[in-house]
Scaffold this active site. Structure first.
Site, PDB file in Angstrom:
ATOM      1  N   LYS A  80       0.852  -1.193   0.000  1.00 37.60           N
ATOM      2  CA  LYS A  80       0.000   0.000   0.000  1.00 37.60           C
ATOM      3  C   LYS A  80       0.890   1.247   0.000  1.00 37.60           C
ATOM      4  O   LYS A  80       1.885   1.303   0.729  1.00 37.60           O
ATOM      5  CB  LYS A  80      -0.901  -0.022   1.240  1.00 37.60           C
ATOM      6  CG  LYS A  80      -1.971   1.044   1.276  1.00 37.60           C
ATOM      7  CD  LYS A  80      -2.848   0.873   2.531  1.00 37.60           C
ATOM      8  CE  LYS A  80      -3.924   1.929   2.626  1.00 37.60           C
ATOM      9  NZ  LYS A  80      -4.724   1.795   3.870  1.00 37.60           N
ATOM     10  N   SER A 155      -9.631   2.041   2.857  1.00 36.21           N
ATOM     11  CA  SER A 155      -8.791   2.758   1.938  1.00 36.21           C
ATOM     12  C   SER A 155      -7.841   1.884   1.122  1.00 36.21           C
ATOM     13  O   SER A 155      -7.368   2.300   0.071  1.00 36.21           O
ATOM     14  CB  SER A 155      -7.956   3.786   2.712  1.00 36.21           C
ATOM     15  OG  SER A 155      -7.105   3.148   3.636  1.00 36.21           O
ATOM     16  N   SER A 179      -9.581  -0.329   7.106  1.00 32.57           N
ATOM     17  CA  SER A 179      -9.027  -0.257   5.750  1.00 32.57           C
ATOM     18  C   SER A 179      -8.274  -1.490   5.247  1.00 32.57           C
ATOM     19  O   SER A 179      -7.906  -1.528   4.074  1.00 32.57           O
ATOM     20  CB  SER A 179      -8.114   0.948   5.628  1.00 32.57           C
ATOM     21  OG  SER A 179      -8.890   2.107   5.527  1.00 32.57           O
TER      22      SER A 179
HETATM   23  N1  GLN Z   1     -12.866   4.279   6.279  1.00 34.48           N
HETATM   24  C1  GLN Z   1     -12.298   4.746   7.508  1.00 34.48           C
HETATM   25  C2  GLN Z   1     -11.926   6.209   7.374  1.00 34.48           C
HETATM   26  O1  GLN Z   1     -12.198   6.745   6.374  1.00 34.48           O
HETATM   27  C3  GLN Z   1     -11.124   3.904   7.909  1.00 34.48           C
HETATM   28  C4  GLN Z   1      -9.909   4.192   7.128  1.00 34.48           C
HETATM   29  C5  GLN Z   1      -8.714   3.351   7.530  1.00 34.48           C
HETATM   30  O2  GLN Z   1      -8.819   2.346   8.200  1.00 34.48           O
HETATM   31  N2  GLN Z   1      -7.561   3.840   7.137  1.00 34.48           N
HETATM   32  O3  GLN Z   1     -11.377   6.797   8.242  1.00 34.48           O
END
Ligand code: GLN
Length: 491
Positions: A80, A155, A179
């Site tokens: 990532k 994400s 994410s």
């Molecule tokens: N979807 C969540 C957010 O937007 C979690 C994102 C993540 O785990 N990086 O904060």
């Protein structure tokens, strides 16, 4: 040759160790696959062909010299783009870091290299890991290999999609609110969030430091455990790293794969009874639960009364920490700089750079976080959210006195079509309804495919006590042995 891309990481490593395939052949097969399908999937922001082939050659030379190879030597891995890679572009999905080549490797990447894995490239993500669909990437969305008109989650949608499209058998993600697990769920792959502090944050571009947790993504539970064992463990360069060895995750996954769960108590969270979740998701979850009871597990209903406040608490804590962490992107130290014409003041250049460099969701979070931390509002918002965090932790502690793990669907809904949740931020935030409590508590959790709803994958979440990561792998592998792995329609 092409079937090298269909192998699990464990099998591919075995084939390389036995000399049935070289690491270079394995790497080439995956690079060819990326060239073939990534135009459609867009999982990668950067493919490092030269770096990957050089790493593969080193593994082949080591093998020829009779050196002992690690359990994942020669296996391609996609990283990532939130983890620094020395000399290789790292953007965190943001324009503000465009063109930045970090001068150092993150600890995770160092460990991947030391283990002989082959880093094939950097994967797409929502900007600074804020989002649930990759639609907030400054470089365009990644498409779900199950249906190219739908999101791959976020994400870390790029990492999950790369696995589902057979572009890599292993990937790294980071999980702040879901994410790793949510993209795993909606792409039919496995994603594990380790115990907070069980994997190093050194070189992980910070979003919300008290929550951020790098972790493994794979197509099988054993593969995820093998990767977890390689990247996990204490790191003195991360002040919140736990000074203990990685739990025995690989042995636990292998044990679970035998399909015996006798004596294991699964806690069904009554607050996650299905309200707000799609019926098809609840049906697949219910069937999976039944399969687990056939393997000997016992299901106990437990109440976690504060879980319903997890989402609002998270959306104060995470933006607050992000508003502080993202202050470092000032147009001076990294990447983009706008308006530096020798006439403008430093403040003007910073402001123009941040205006141009950050996307709308990141700006929204910085504004919310700055407000929540401002004097006069601090106690009412940030302080209150911290109290909720404590209550959620107590819910977990009390539950784990009665059960071994907690279970739920990973997400309330399957992969959604592009554009369907971008107009209302709250609709996007709901994607993490079931994953966020674990992050606030700090324990480990894994998503494992448990079936389909309308032809799209559904994820099953297993949450365990802190530093009992092995437990979730055992249950996950048992479920996988009953369900099998999911294969997306031809791509
Ligand atoms: N979807 C969540 C957010 O937007 C979690 C994102 C993540 O785990 N990086 O904060």
């Amino acid at each position: 040759m092409t079937d090298l891309i269909r192998l699990s990481a464990a099998d591919l490593a075995g084939a390389i160790a036995r000399g049935e395939a070289s690491a270079v052949e394995a790497t080439r097969a995956h690079l060819d696959r990326i060239a073939e399908v990534d135009g459609q999937v867009a999982a990668f922001l950067h493919v490092d062909e030269a770096g990957a082939l050089a790493a593969a050659e080193r593994v082949d030379r080591a093998r020829a010299a009779g050196e002992e190879l690690g359990p994942l030597a020669g296996v391609p891995v996609a990283v990532k783009d939130v983890l620094t890679t020395r000399g290789v572009p790292t953007t965190a999905g943001s324009k503000i870091l465009e063109g930045w080549r970090p001068p150092y490797d993150s600890t995770i990447v160092q460990r991947l290299r030391a283990a002989g894995t082959v880093i094939v490239g950097k994967t797409n993500m929502d900007e600074f890991a804020m989002g649930s669909s990759t639609e907030y990437s400054a470089y365009g969305p990644t498409r779900n290999p199950w249906d190219l008109g739908r999101i791959p989650g976020g994400s870390g949608g790029g990492s999950a999609a790369a696995l589902a499209a057979y572009e890599a058998p292993l990937a790294i993600g980071s999980d702040t609110g879901g994410s790793i697990r949510q993209p795993g769920a909606v792409t039919g792959t496995v994603g594990a969030k380790p115990t907070y502090g069980g994997t190093s944050r050194y070189g992980l571009i910070a979003f919300s430091s008290s929550l951020d947790t790098p972790g493994p993504c794979a197509r099988t539970v054993v593969d995820a455990a093998l990767l977890h064992a390689v990247i996990g463990g204490h790191d003195r360069r991360d002040s919140t790293s736990i000074p203990q060895p990685v739990p025995e995750v690989v042995a636990a996954a292998r044990r679970g794969a035998t399909g015996d769960l006798s004596g294991v108590r699964l806690g069904l969270v009554s607050q996650f009874s299905g309200e707000g979740a799609e019926p098809g998701v609840m049906a697949a979850f219910g069937e999976a639960l039944e399969r687990l009871t056939k393997l000997g597990a016992e299901v106990v209903e437990v109440s976690c009364p504060h879980f319903e406040y997890a989402l609002p608490a998270y959306y104060l804590i995470a933006p607050s920490e992000c508003s502080s962490n993202l202050a470092r992107f000032d147009g001076v130290r990294y990447g983009l700089r706008v308006g530096d014409d020798g006439q403008r003041s430093l403040e003007e250049v910073m402001s123009l750079t941040r205006e141009a460099g950050f996307g709308p969701e990141v700006k929204r979070r910085i504004i919310i976080g700055t407000y929540a931390l401002s004097s006069g509002y601090y106690d009412a918002y940030y302080g209150q959210a911290q109290k909720v965090r404590t209550l959620i932790t107590r819910d977990f502690t009390a539950a784990f006195e009665r059960v071994d793990v907690l279970v739920s669907p990973t997400t309330p809904f399957v992969a959604f079509p592009f554009g369907s949740r971008t107009s209302d931020p709250y609709q996007m935030y709901l994607a993490d309804l079931f994953t966020i409590p674990t992050n606030l508590y700090g324990g480990p959790a894994i998503s494992v495919p448990c079936g389909l709803s309308d032809g799209l994958p559904v994820g099953f979440q297993i949450m365990a006590p802190t530093m009992a990561d092995d437990r979730m792998y055992r249950v996950a592998a048992a479920l996988e042995s009953a369900v099998g792995t999911l294969t997306p329609p031809a791509l």
